[in-house]
Design an enzyme around this catalytic site. Structure first.
Site, PDB file in Angstrom:
ATOM      1  CG  HIS A 225      -1.797   1.115   1.239  1.00  0.00           C
ATOM      2  ND1 HIS A 225      -3.017   1.288   0.437  1.00  0.00           N
ATOM      3  CD2 HIS A 225      -1.933   2.104   1.889  1.00  0.00           C
ATOM      4  CE1 HIS A 225      -3.561   2.307   0.494  1.00  0.00           C
ATOM      5  NE2 HIS A 225      -3.015   2.903   1.664  1.00  0.00           N
ATOM      6  CE1 TYR A 250      -4.316   7.932   2.474  1.00  0.00           C
ATOM      7  CE2 TYR A 250      -5.552   5.911   1.345  1.00  0.00           C
ATOM      8  CZ  TYR A 250      -4.370   6.292   2.155  1.00  0.00           C
ATOM      9  OH  TYR A 250      -3.259   5.706   2.446  1.00  0.00           O
ATOM     10  CG  ASP A 531     -33.082 -19.215  13.605  1.00  0.00           C
ATOM     11  OD1 ASP A 531     -34.067 -19.277  14.696  1.00  0.00           O
ATOM     12  OD2 ASP A 531     -33.498 -19.366  12.655  1.00  0.00           O
TER      13      ASP A 531
END
Length: 801
Positions: A225, A250, A531
């Site tokens: 990066h 950014y 569940d």
């Protein structure tokens, strides 16, 4: 160095120091942190340090918010600087779909109390003067976001841990994990052994290597990066951080200059053949060719960057995961925990992550529903190199893409195929993927019988087809055939199986052989951990069938409680059995034509039958609210079973159906989905599942917690909206009498009742049918009301046939 410790944390980056800090803060003062070199010398020291709180999930957002809460006070607590700058954040929208994304995020933020504001492009430029507003339609501004210094934060966390009794052992390399009878017994280091029953692998990009020492797969891929740092050139000191996802970049301020990075389309995985043993405190060589795409995009948003002097281009490996989520929690090796895979969010999440993992270790349960980050969510196929690599590269390269709810990733596919897959392809299936399985979402040719005018507005209409409605109505009016082979299947056997399941389940499951029971498994707080249905196959053998995405979770929960005396065996048999579901008014006629066995057995019963030449276990159950069966057969018979049923149904209007139609029908019947409608944070009484709780059967996990909460303060309510084409997708804010009361758990369109349906937890006083409500869908409040449930066939006459 200590020879014995209550816990050993491996890794002196921000993650490991955060876990050690919180373990000691929760009272465990006998903790050793082992770091192979110096603190921060892995990936932490070269982090860009952005901290953004609003994320795509409830738990991750809460975790990030907890981080900010800690960062505001940590410096004063330990007497060290942390470098926290609460300058706010901007996220730009340069297209209509990006504006819709921001509107959805703004609604999501309201449910957390985050002060996110949608602002104009002009206002965004006022807040971040270096940018040009060309092409910007608007922005989201969150003033409580910011950035932090990675090294200062890590040293502050380490000091907090040390001051409460932890030992920070730098230049101490872990070389082995001692295991005794299936659980951790200690760690070996180059400085000696430490006896311990709890080890936390917080090794960052080294976490996969450390996992292998314990025989545990940690599917992490280091990605190179890059970001650049400029010299000061007049940028205001307190500018907010800025993200421009359309341009993949950014920015943040840095002492009057700028930091700029991003997520390029053609990323560079690193260290695939192993990370050098001396790779400590080091960076990779600058790669300007790879960075050129981001630089070009950044200049389009901040033109003055062209004249700024670049101090350096930072290129460092960051640990990413195949699904872009953290890897946290216990593993199949008891006592061995993971806190890694931060996907460049380590600084943003460290404070909250450390708290979550430490609570989980100390108290036995996480304080949030974290299955999406649970280390046990990955199947055996993630032990390979190629599959995690393909998935991780896709995650990185699409990091800033708009992700519509229900979006499908394409890397590494197809992988797991049901026996009927060739027939699904021939019939024009539009495939989705879950847990590596290819599954039919719908069959595109069925769209000709659907109604295009029902396409939902906005995002809900993106991943949609009129075929969904056609398949839904065919199942209601004639019959539909579904391939459900991907359903997870777990067998519990042994002389102690019945008592074991009764201890775990809130319903009575040790009934007569052939009985099917719907039940939950609860945690000690009474929250719903699992569940599913349980079928008793013999006095000492039971079969659990659960959702495709939940099999790993449910298996881990069950195995966590298995007694050590050998009286209970647990086996994942998912791949051994194919499963087809046939439902609808004509289902009995179709199935009876290809079997000589009696189909008169009752609802919630199971029986062995032959379907043509195929031996099957037929379960009289339904997740769509219609008469029918789930048919289970050995996998090698699965294709033949499809062909027999398809041929028999041709004269009855049998239609191939996909999972999107199932979801629409289950909404009409009020059937819950674990992970959205019901979670470990929700009790059966809150979720409307009290009918499946048998408090009088004897003790079971969670029973004590339920005794005082049978009249809960909030309830899961069925909402119907006035505009049928305004469809909630989940997480939308809900208000009653102008007051925010909850968020949507799941939603969709019911093609039989012709209503937009949403489920949401609301105060019990507002859960009565007829109560007016409003749901915010992409910035617009849509009127609706609480409806009695189920909306379709409330007496259950159709499914009982």
């Amino acid at each position: 160095m200590r020879e014995r410790a209550k816990a050993v944390v491996i890794g002196g980056g921000v993650g490991g120091c955060a876990v050690a800090y919180w373990l000691t803060r929760l009272g465990w003062d006998d903790v050793v942190l082992c770091e192979r070199a110096d603190l921060t010398s892995g990936s932490t020291f070269h982090s860009a340090g952005l901290v953004g709180q609003l994320r795509g999930s409830l738990s991750l957002t809460r975790m990030m918010m907890a981080s900010v809460d800690l960062y505001r006070t940590l410096g004063d607590e330990v007497g060290l600087e942390t470098g926290w700058h609460e300058v706010g954040s901007l996220r730009l929208a340069s297209s209509e779909e990006r504006m819709e994304e921001l509107q959805r995020q703004a609604g999501w933020a309201k449910t957390f109390g985050l002060p996110l504001e949608l602002i104009s492009a002009r206002k965004a430029k006022e807040l971040f003067p270096p940018m040009t507003a060309d092409g910007v339609l608007g922005a989201a501004y969150l003033p409580t976001d910011g950035y932090i210094d990675p090294s200062q934060l890590t040293l502050a966390l380490a000091e907090g841990a040390r001051s409460r009794g932890a030992e920070i052992a730098t230049h101490t390399r872990v070389t082995g994990i001692e295991v005794d009878r299936g659980r951790v017994a200690g760690v070996e280091t180059d400085k000696g052994a430490i006896q311990t029953e709890v080890v936390v692998n917080a090794g960052g990009m080294f976490a996969a290597e450390l996992g292998r020492l314990a025989g545990v797969t940690v599917p992490i891929v280091p990605m190179a990066h890059e970001y650049l740092i400029t010299k000061p050139h007049g940028v205001p000191l307190e500018v907010p951080t800025l993200r421009d996802p359309s341009l993949l970049v950014y920015f943040r301020g840095e002492s009057g200059g700028l930091v700029m990075g991003g997520y390029e389309r053609h990323p560079a995985p690193w260290g695939l053949d192993g990370i050098p043993s001396d790779f400590n405190g080091r960076l990779l060589a600058e790669d300007w060719d790879r960075f050129e795409e981001l630089m070009t995009n950044a200049l389009a948003r901040v033109p003055e960057l062209a004249d700024a002097e670049v101090i350096r281009l930072v290129n460092g490996p960051e640990a990413f995961t195949p699904d872009g989520e953290f890897i946290l929690g216990p593993t199949e090796l008891r006592g061995f925990w993971v806190a890694a895979g931060f996907c460049a969010h380590g600084l943003a999440g460290a404070g909250g992550m450390g708290k979550l993992v430490a609570e989980w270790i100390v108290e036995g349960l996480p304080s949030l529903d974290v299955w999406e980050m649970d280390s046990r969510r990955f199947g055996a196929h993630y032990a390979s190199r190629d599959y995690p690599l393909a998935r991780t590269v896709e995650v990185y390269s699409t990091y800033y893409d708009v992700k519509y709810p229900g979006h499908e990733r394409s890397a590494g596919r197809p992988l797991r195929l049901s026996p009927a897959y060739p027939r699904l392809v021939e019939l024009g299936a539009a495939f989705g993927e879950k847990s590596g399985w290819e599954r039919a979402n719908w069959f595109e040719p069925n769209g000709a019988a659907g109604d295009e005018s029902l396409r939902p507005r906005g995002w809900a209409g993106q991943l949609w087809s009129p075929a969904i409605g056609a398949e839904h109505l065919a199942c209601r009016e004639t019959a539909a055939l579904f391939d459900e082979t991907s359903f997870a299947k777990i067998e519990i056997s042994g002389e102690g199986a019945a008592a074991f399941l009764e201890h775990l389940c809130d319903n009575r499951v040790a009934r007569e052989v052939g009985q099917i029971t719907y039940t939950s498994m609860l945690n000690t707080r009474g929250g719903i951990e699992c569940d599913f249905t349980v079928t008793r196959l013999a006095e000492d053998r039971f079969r659990i069938v659960t959702g495709t995405a939940f099999g790993r979770h449910d298996l881990a929960w069950i195995r966590e409680h298995v007694p050590d005396d050998g009286s209970v065996a647990v086996e994942d048999i998912t791949s051994k059995l194919a499963c087809l579901g046939i439902w609808g008014p004509a289902a009995r006629e179709i199935l009876q034509a290809v079997t000589t066995d009696d189909l008169g057995f009752a609802y919630m019963r199971a029986r062995e039958i032959a379907v043509g030449p195929v031996p099957c276990l037929a379960l009289r159950v339904t997740y769509v609210g219609e008469l029918g069966w789930e048919l289970y057969c050995p996998s090698e018979f699965g294709l033949a079973l499809w062909d027999v049923l398809w041929q028999a149904g041709r004269d009855h209007g049998l239609v191939a159906g996909g999972y999107k139609a199932i979801d629409s029908m289950r909404l009409e019947k009020g059937y819950r989905v674990w992970g959205s409608d019901i979670t470990p944070d929700d009790t059966p009484y809150e979720a409307g599942l009290g009918f499946a709780v048998k408090l009088d059967k004897g003790d079971f996990i969670g029973r004590e917690a339920l005794l005082g909460v049978q009249e809960p303060k909030r309830r899961l309510a069925c909402l119907v909206l006035s505009d049928p084409r305004s469809v909630a997708l989940g997480s939308e804010p809900v208000r009653v009498d102008g007051k925010l009361v909850g968020r949507v758990t799941s939603g969709g369109y019911g093609y039989t009742v012709e209503r937009s349906i949403a489920y949401a937890y609301v105060p019990a006083s507002s859960a009565e049918p007829g109560q007016p409500v409003e749901v915010e869908i992409f910035g617009e409040w849509t009127a609706g009301e609480v409806a009695p449930e189920p909306l379709f066939d409330p007496a259950g006459e159709r499914l009982r046939g």
